[in-house]
Design a protein around this motif. Structure first.
Motif, PDB file in Angstrom:
ATOM      1  N   LYS A  26       5.887  -2.803  -2.995  1.00  0.00           N
ATOM      2  CA  LYS A  26       5.038  -3.001  -4.234  1.00  0.00           C
ATOM      3  C   LYS A  26       3.816  -3.192  -3.479  1.00  0.00           C
ATOM      4  O   LYS A  26       2.775  -2.254  -3.827  1.00  0.00           O
ATOM      5  CB  LYS A  26       5.360  -4.161  -4.980  1.00  0.00           C
ATOM      6  CG  LYS A  26       4.605  -4.185  -6.129  1.00  0.00           C
ATOM      7  CD  LYS A  26       4.731  -5.466  -7.072  1.00  0.00           C
ATOM      8  CE  LYS A  26       4.011  -5.422  -8.201  1.00  0.00           C
ATOM      9  NZ  LYS A  26       4.564  -6.577  -9.247  1.00  0.00           N
ATOM     10  N   GLU A  27       3.586  -3.888  -2.426  1.00  0.00           N
ATOM     11  CA  GLU A  27       2.045  -4.068  -1.694  1.00  0.00           C
ATOM     12  C   GLU A  27       1.545  -2.706  -0.902  1.00  0.00           C
ATOM     13  O   GLU A  27       0.378  -2.786  -0.612  1.00  0.00           O
ATOM     14  CB  GLU A  27       2.124  -5.147  -0.751  1.00  0.00           C
ATOM     15  CG  GLU A  27       3.308  -5.091   0.451  1.00  0.00           C
ATOM     16  CD  GLU A  27       4.490  -5.545   0.278  1.00  0.00           C
ATOM     17  OE1 GLU A  27       5.231  -5.833   0.948  1.00  0.00           O
ATOM     18  OE2 GLU A  27       4.935  -5.974  -0.979  1.00  0.00           O
ATOM     19  N   LYS A  28       2.543  -1.965  -0.510  1.00  0.00           N
ATOM     20  CA  LYS A  28       2.226  -0.654   0.243  1.00  0.00           C
ATOM     21  C   LYS A  28       1.800   0.606  -1.003  1.00  0.00           C
ATOM     22  O   LYS A  28       1.139   1.444  -0.547  1.00  0.00           O
ATOM     23  CB  LYS A  28       3.422  -0.241   0.720  1.00  0.00           C
ATOM     24  CG  LYS A  28       3.971  -1.172   1.820  1.00  0.00           C
ATOM     25  CD  LYS A  28       2.843  -1.164   3.131  1.00  0.00           C
ATOM     26  CE  LYS A  28       3.182  -2.134   4.162  1.00  0.00           C
ATOM     27  NZ  LYS A  28       2.165  -2.187   5.228  1.00  0.00           N
ATOM     28  N   GLU A  31      -2.375   0.621  -1.541  1.00  0.00           N
ATOM     29  CA  GLU A  31      -2.978   1.102  -0.112  1.00  0.00           C
ATOM     30  C   GLU A  31      -2.614   2.721   0.214  1.00  0.00           C
ATOM     31  O   GLU A  31      -3.561   2.987   0.603  1.00  0.00           O
ATOM     32  CB  GLU A  31      -2.211   0.277   1.050  1.00  0.00           C
ATOM     33  CG  GLU A  31      -2.720   0.651   2.422  1.00  0.00           C
ATOM     34  CD  GLU A  31      -1.877  -0.282   3.581  1.00  0.00           C
ATOM     35  OE1 GLU A  31      -1.747   0.387   4.504  1.00  0.00           O
ATOM     36  OE2 GLU A  31      -1.219  -1.397   3.345  1.00  0.00           O
TER      37      GLU A  31
END
Length: 72
Positions: A26-28, A31
């Motif tokens: 999810k955090e990528k 970005e």
């Protein structure tokens, strides 16, 4: 001076059949969408995030199998 025609190669993704969405950390996702960096899906596929899945979109069977194995 030459009058020869130079052909530009088509730059497009390989035709892998119907478009499928993959499971990615999810955090990528943000970005990659903003910076254009590549992400690695659970199945090992590497690509930049360019689209968001809509409800009912087809999911990569290999990613789904790996994701489901974590839930057990």
């Amino acid at each position: 001076m030459s009058t020869e025609v130079l052909e530009r190669p088509e730059l497009k993704d390989a035709d892998t059949g119907p478009e499928m969405f993959h499971y990615v950390r999810k955090e990528k996702i943000a970005e990659s969408a903003v910076m254009g960096t590549f992400v690695v899906a659970l199945c090992g596929e590497i690509f930049p995030v360019t689209k968001s899945p809509k409800p009912g979109s087809p999911v990569c069977p290999k990613c789904k199998e790996i994701y489901d194995s974590y839930a057990e």
